[in-house]
Design a protein around this motif. Structure first.
Motif, PDB file in Angstrom:
ATOM      1  N   ARG A  75     -56.796-118.615  46.858  1.00 55.81           N
ATOM      2  CA  ARG A  75     -55.710-118.191  47.741  1.00 55.81           C
ATOM      3  C   ARG A  75     -56.019-118.596  49.167  1.00 55.81           C
ATOM      4  O   ARG A  75     -57.177-118.758  49.550  1.00 55.81           O
ATOM      5  N   SER A  76     -54.972-118.697  49.969  1.00 57.83           N
ATOM      6  CA  SER A  76     -55.171-118.863  51.404  1.00 57.83           C
ATOM      7  C   SER A  76     -55.391-117.490  52.015  1.00 57.83           C
ATOM      8  O   SER A  76     -55.071-116.459  51.410  1.00 57.83           O
ATOM      9  N   GLU A  78     -53.694-116.387  54.207  1.00 59.17           N
ATOM     10  CA  GLU A  78     -52.343-115.901  54.517  1.00 59.17           C
ATOM     11  C   GLU A  78     -51.634-115.366  53.279  1.00 59.17           C
ATOM     12  O   GLU A  78     -50.466-114.991  53.337  1.00 59.17           O
ATOM     13  N   GLY A  79     -52.353-115.357  52.128  1.00 63.00           N
ATOM     14  CA  GLY A  79     -51.811-114.713  50.942  1.00 63.00           C
ATOM     15  C   GLY A  79     -51.160-115.609  49.921  1.00 63.00           C
ATOM     16  O   GLY A  79     -50.701-115.129  48.880  1.00 63.00           O
ATOM     17  N   GLU A  80     -51.130-116.917  50.155  1.00 66.64           N
ATOM     18  CA  GLU A  80     -50.516-117.814  49.178  1.00 66.64           C
ATOM     19  C   GLU A  80     -51.503-118.086  48.043  1.00 66.64           C
ATOM     20  O   GLU A  80     -52.648-118.477  48.270  1.00 66.64           O
ATOM     21  N   THR A  81     -51.048-117.863  46.807  1.00 69.29           N
ATOM     22  CA  THR A  81     -51.897-118.092  45.640  1.00 69.29           C
ATOM     23  C   THR A  81     -51.671-119.492  45.102  1.00 69.29           C
ATOM     24  O   THR A  81     -50.543-119.895  44.833  1.00 69.29           O
ATOM     25  N   PHE A  82     -52.745-120.238  44.927  1.00 67.69           N
ATOM     26  CA  PHE A  82     -52.664-121.606  44.421  1.00 67.69           C
ATOM     27  C   PHE A  82     -53.053-121.691  42.946  1.00 67.69           C
ATOM     28  O   PHE A  82     -52.386-122.359  42.164  1.00 67.69           O
ATOM     29  N   TRP A 215     -58.844-128.545  43.540  1.00 72.11           N
ATOM     30  CA  TRP A 215     -58.230-128.607  44.859  1.00 72.11           C
ATOM     31  C   TRP A 215     -58.316-130.020  45.441  1.00 72.11           C
ATOM     32  O   TRP A 215     -57.360-130.528  46.030  1.00 72.11           O
TER      33      TRP A 215
END
Length: 285
Positions: A75-76, A78-82, A215
């Protein structure tokens, strides 16, 4: 030698970024900020669960990538899940029952907020080796008996077995006898000076190295442009994948036989030393 083409810097947290008092030295903070200003993407890769690692990541003051639970969650800040790679519930049940004699050393972690992010059956054995960890995480620990009931409706992120080095040698031997080894990844983190060994059990083909590789492929970053810094056995796949692997001075001696460059220890802000000496970046601490 200076490597100006590095585009991605992956750094372990405990024993690498943090000092022996589990704090992040200001010099390391300044060094990672300098890397960010130089256009290098920063990734923190840790065995900690996401919410426990996030306060460390937020110290730097810029968005970065956080690989937690040894690669199971990406995750970032900032809360974004990859990516997420959780341990299937049916595999977790097999594991718990196969490791029946080690129930007192077991922890299940889940990707959810609140007091039940970690599930134990009992704490007495764990308290002998990771009492500080138990105290820190007490608000997030829930007890379930028997432990396999905890996965009745949800896949855990991972299972973890903790204990003395000798006890976890026994646990690893027992794991080696499992008939479901093709379903799991076993990662070891060991601190000889604390007589502490941790076995993380994740789903098949899940590790810091796997997360880094995925990634890099998604963002078209050649491994030659990746630098990684770590100190322990659970960092090996990450270090092996990176074109520029750096081992901490406080790493076990047997890890230093890989021929990788060795920086200072975590008591000497070895991360900052590597960023300055290898990448040639200047920064104020």
């Amino acid at each position: 030698m200076v490597f100006p083409s590095i585009r991605l810097l992956a750094v372990d947290i405990d024993g690498t970024l943090t000092d022996p008092q589990f704090k992040v030295p200001e010099r390391n903070i300044a060094a990672l900020r300098a890397a960010h200003r130089a256009g290098i993407e920063v990734m923190l890769a840790t065995g900690r669960r996401h919410d426990f690692a996030l306060p460390i990541a937020q110290l730097f003051g810029f968005p970065l990538l956080l690989v937690s639970s040894n690669g199971a969650v990406v995750r970032s800040t900032e809360g974004e899940t990859f990516f997420t790679d959780f341990l299937p519930a049916q595999t977790a049940v097999k594991l718990i029952r196969h490791m029946d004699e080690f129930r007192g050393s077991a922890v299940l972690t889940f990707d959810r907020p609140g007091h039940d992010a970690m599930v134990l059956e009992r704490f007495e054995e764990l308290n002998q080796t990771i009492s500080r960890w138990l105290e820190t995480n007490r608000p997030y620990i829930h007890y379930v008996v028997p432990l396999e009931n905890a996965v009745a409706h949800e896949n855990p992120v991972q299972a973890m077995y903790c204990g003395s080095v000798a006890r976890m040698v026994q646990a690893q031997k027992r794991l080696a006898e499992a008939d479901f080894l093709d379903e799991i990844t076993i990662l070891r983190t060991q601190y000889d000076h604390r007589d502490l060994s941790i076995l993380d059990i994740l789903t098949h083909d899940c590790s810091k190295g796997h997360a880094l590789r995925r990634w890099a492929a998604q963002n078209k970053i050649p491994r030659q442009q990746i630098m990684a810094i770590g100190d322990n056995y659970n960092d090996l796949e990450m270090l092996d994948f990176a074109g520029l692997p750096i081992l901490m001075g406080n790493a076990s001696e047997d890890l230093k036989h890989n021929g990788w460059r060795v920086t200072g220890s975590n008591a000497e802000s070895g991360v900052a030393m590597a960023i300055k000496d290898v990448l040639g970046l200047d920064f104020e601490s």
